[in-house]
Scaffold this motif. Structure first.
Motif, PDB file in Angstrom:
ATOM      1  N   SER A  58      60.250  65.322 -13.606  1.00  0.00           N
ATOM      2  CA  SER A  58      60.470  66.813 -14.419  1.00  0.00           C
ATOM      3  C   SER A  58      60.855  68.103 -13.152  1.00  0.00           C
ATOM      4  O   SER A  58      61.413  67.333 -12.415  1.00  0.00           O
ATOM      5  N   GLY A  59      61.371  68.809 -13.766  1.00  0.00           N
ATOM      6  CA  GLY A  59      62.059  69.802 -13.275  1.00  0.00           C
ATOM      7  C   GLY A  59      62.192  71.627 -13.688  1.00  0.00           C
ATOM      8  O   GLY A  59      61.142  71.926 -14.774  1.00  0.00           O
ATOM      9  N   LEU A  60      62.330  72.166 -12.668  1.00  0.00           N
ATOM     10  CA  LEU A  60      61.773  73.338 -12.610  1.00  0.00           C
ATOM     11  C   LEU A  60      63.083  74.191 -12.275  1.00  0.00           C
ATOM     12  O   LEU A  60      64.831  73.878 -11.472  1.00  0.00           O
ATOM     13  N   ASP A  61      63.497  75.547 -12.928  1.00  0.00           N
ATOM     14  CA  ASP A  61      64.751  76.932 -12.550  1.00  0.00           C
ATOM     15  C   ASP A  61      63.929  77.698 -11.559  1.00  0.00           C
ATOM     16  O   ASP A  61      63.424  78.220 -11.480  1.00  0.00           O
ATOM     17  N   ALA A  62      64.796  77.715 -10.235  1.00  0.00           N
ATOM     18  CA  ALA A  62      64.421  78.231  -9.322  1.00  0.00           C
ATOM     19  C   ALA A  62      65.928  79.459  -8.622  1.00  0.00           C
ATOM     20  O   ALA A  62      66.751  78.924  -8.814  1.00  0.00           O
ATOM     21  N   GLN A  63      65.354  80.746  -8.772  1.00  0.00           N
ATOM     22  CA  GLN A  63      66.362  82.273  -8.396  1.00  0.00           C
ATOM     23  C   GLN A  63      65.106  82.645  -6.841  1.00  0.00           C
ATOM     24  O   GLN A  63      64.668  82.764  -7.213  1.00  0.00           O
ATOM     25  N   ILE A  64      66.664  82.979  -6.078  1.00  0.00           N
ATOM     26  CA  ILE A  64      66.400  83.355  -5.106  1.00  0.00           C
ATOM     27  C   ILE A  64      66.718  85.056  -4.834  1.00  0.00           C
ATOM     28  O   ILE A  64      68.485  84.678  -4.795  1.00  0.00           O
ATOM     29  N   LEU A  65      66.738  86.159  -5.163  1.00  0.00           N
ATOM     30  CA  LEU A  65      67.227  87.428  -4.859  1.00  0.00           C
ATOM     31  C   LEU A  65      66.592  88.235  -3.740  1.00  0.00           C
ATOM     32  O   LEU A  65      65.385  87.946  -3.393  1.00  0.00           O
ATOM     33  N   PHE A  66      67.525  88.952  -3.735  1.00  0.00           N
ATOM     34  CA  PHE A  66      67.418  90.155  -2.333  1.00  0.00           C
ATOM     35  C   PHE A  66      67.631  91.333  -3.161  1.00  0.00           C
ATOM     36  O   PHE A  66      68.933  91.586  -3.331  1.00  0.00           O
ATOM     37  N   PHE A  67      66.954  91.997  -1.883  1.00  0.00           N
ATOM     38  CA  PHE A  67      66.706  93.371  -2.569  1.00  0.00           C
ATOM     39  C   PHE A  67      66.792  94.478  -1.173  1.00  0.00           C
ATOM     40  O   PHE A  67      67.078  93.573   0.048  1.00  0.00           O
ATOM     41  N   GLU A  68      67.839  95.284  -1.599  1.00  0.00           N
ATOM     42  CA  GLU A  68      67.883  96.355  -0.792  1.00  0.00           C
ATOM     43  C   GLU A  68      66.264  97.060   0.422  1.00  0.00           C
ATOM     44  O   GLU A  68      65.546  96.791  -0.671  1.00  0.00           O
ATOM     45  N   GLY A  69      66.963  97.001   1.436  1.00  0.00           N
ATOM     46  CA  GLY A  69      65.118  97.386   2.200  1.00  0.00           C
ATOM     47  C   GLY A  69      64.124  96.261   2.418  1.00  0.00           C
ATOM     48  O   GLY A  69      63.240  96.384   2.546  1.00  0.00           O
ATOM     49  N   GLY A  70      65.031  94.915   2.162  1.00  0.00           N
ATOM     50  CA  GLY A  70      63.949  93.658   2.759  1.00  0.00           C
ATOM     51  C   GLY A  70      63.125  92.514   1.508  1.00  0.00           C
ATOM     52  O   GLY A  70      62.066  92.288   2.245  1.00  0.00           O
ATOM     53  N   LEU A  71      62.814  93.070   0.401  1.00  0.00           N
ATOM     54  CA  LEU A  71      62.483  92.321   0.098  1.00  0.00           C
ATOM     55  C   LEU A  71      62.873  91.537  -1.415  1.00  0.00           C
ATOM     56  O   LEU A  71      64.037  91.720  -0.787  1.00  0.00           O
ATOM     57  N   MET A  72      61.879  90.121  -1.535  1.00  0.00           N
ATOM     58  CA  MET A  72      63.124  88.717  -1.475  1.00  0.00           C
ATOM     59  C   MET A  72      62.066  88.220  -2.718  1.00  0.00           C
ATOM     60  O   MET A  72      60.897  88.718  -2.980  1.00  0.00           O
ATOM     61  N   ARG A  73      62.148  87.763  -3.785  1.00  0.00           N
ATOM     62  CA  ARG A  73      61.688  87.745  -4.671  1.00  0.00           C
ATOM     63  C   ARG A  73      62.112  86.251  -4.951  1.00  0.00           C
ATOM     64  O   ARG A  73      63.947  86.128  -5.195  1.00  0.00           O
ATOM     65  N   PHE A  74      61.529  85.617  -5.206  1.00  0.00           N
ATOM     66  CA  PHE A  74      61.616  83.902  -5.692  1.00  0.00           C
ATOM     67  C   PHE A  74      60.419  83.586  -7.086  1.00  0.00           C
ATOM     68  O   PHE A  74      59.386  83.966  -7.311  1.00  0.00           O
ATOM     69  N   LEU A  75      61.695  83.411  -7.875  1.00  0.00           N
ATOM     70  CA  LEU A  75      61.870  83.264 -10.024  1.00  0.00           C
ATOM     71  C   LEU A  75      61.353  81.795  -9.567  1.00  0.00           C
ATOM     72  O   LEU A  75      62.356  80.717  -9.529  1.00  0.00           O
ATOM     73  N   VAL A  76      60.469  81.104  -9.970  1.00  0.00           N
ATOM     74  CA  VAL A  76      60.335  79.570 -10.674  1.00  0.00           C
ATOM     75  C   VAL A  76      60.531  79.828 -12.108  1.00  0.00           C
ATOM     76  O   VAL A  76      59.552  80.271 -13.147  1.00  0.00           O
TER      77      VAL A  76
END
Length: 145
Positions: A58-76
């Motif tokens: 089974s699989g998942l799509d994953a994405q990591i975004l970095f925003f200015e100011g040091g915020l990281m968002r991990f999407l699955v």
């Protein structure tokens, strides 16, 4: 008295059955997840990859975004299979992310070999970060300097 034992509770019986199943043969690797096709998306300045469970593929799509100011968002999210919508996806403009934050444009790939890939970028107003993604078993390491 009135206390239930594990044999009286169905969720406990199921859990014990599962633990015994896994414990009987740890090589089954029911929770072994690996990352594949890791790439830096130049348009959105994000790291995108697929996660795959070795036991059942089974699989998942994953994405990591970095925003200015040091915020990281991990999407699955689930890999689209003809569904009408992505089950776990939230729009990027949700209330918990300041709409004035821009995606960090300094993100770039710094190293890649057969087992891992590394990315780095700049933090505002000063500092740097390094993200290392190990393919198998899947692991993310984030270092902030």
């Amino acid at each position: 008295g009135n206390f239930k034992t594990c044999n009286d509770a169905s969720f406990c019986r199921r859990f014990v059955k599962f633990v015994n199943f896994v414990g009987a043969d740890p090589s089954k690797g029911l929770f072994e997840v690996e990352a594949g096709r890791v790439q830096l998306d130049s348009g959105s300045k994000s790291v995108k990859f697929k996660l795959r469970n070795k036991a059942d593929s089974s699989g998942l799509d994953a994405q990591i975004l970095f925003f200015e100011g040091g915020l990281m968002r991990f999407l699955v999210d689930e890999i689209p299979d003809g569904s009408l919508f992505k089950r776990f996806s939230l729009p990027l403009d949700e209330n918990f992310i300041d709409s004035n934050l821009r995606v960090d444009s300094s993100l770039h790939e710094t190293a890649r070999d057969g087992s891992a890939v590394s990315f780095s970028g700049n933090l505002f107003p000063s500092g740097t970060y390094k993200l290392s993604l190990v393919f198998s078993p899947f692991r993310l390491d984030l270092q902030v300097n």
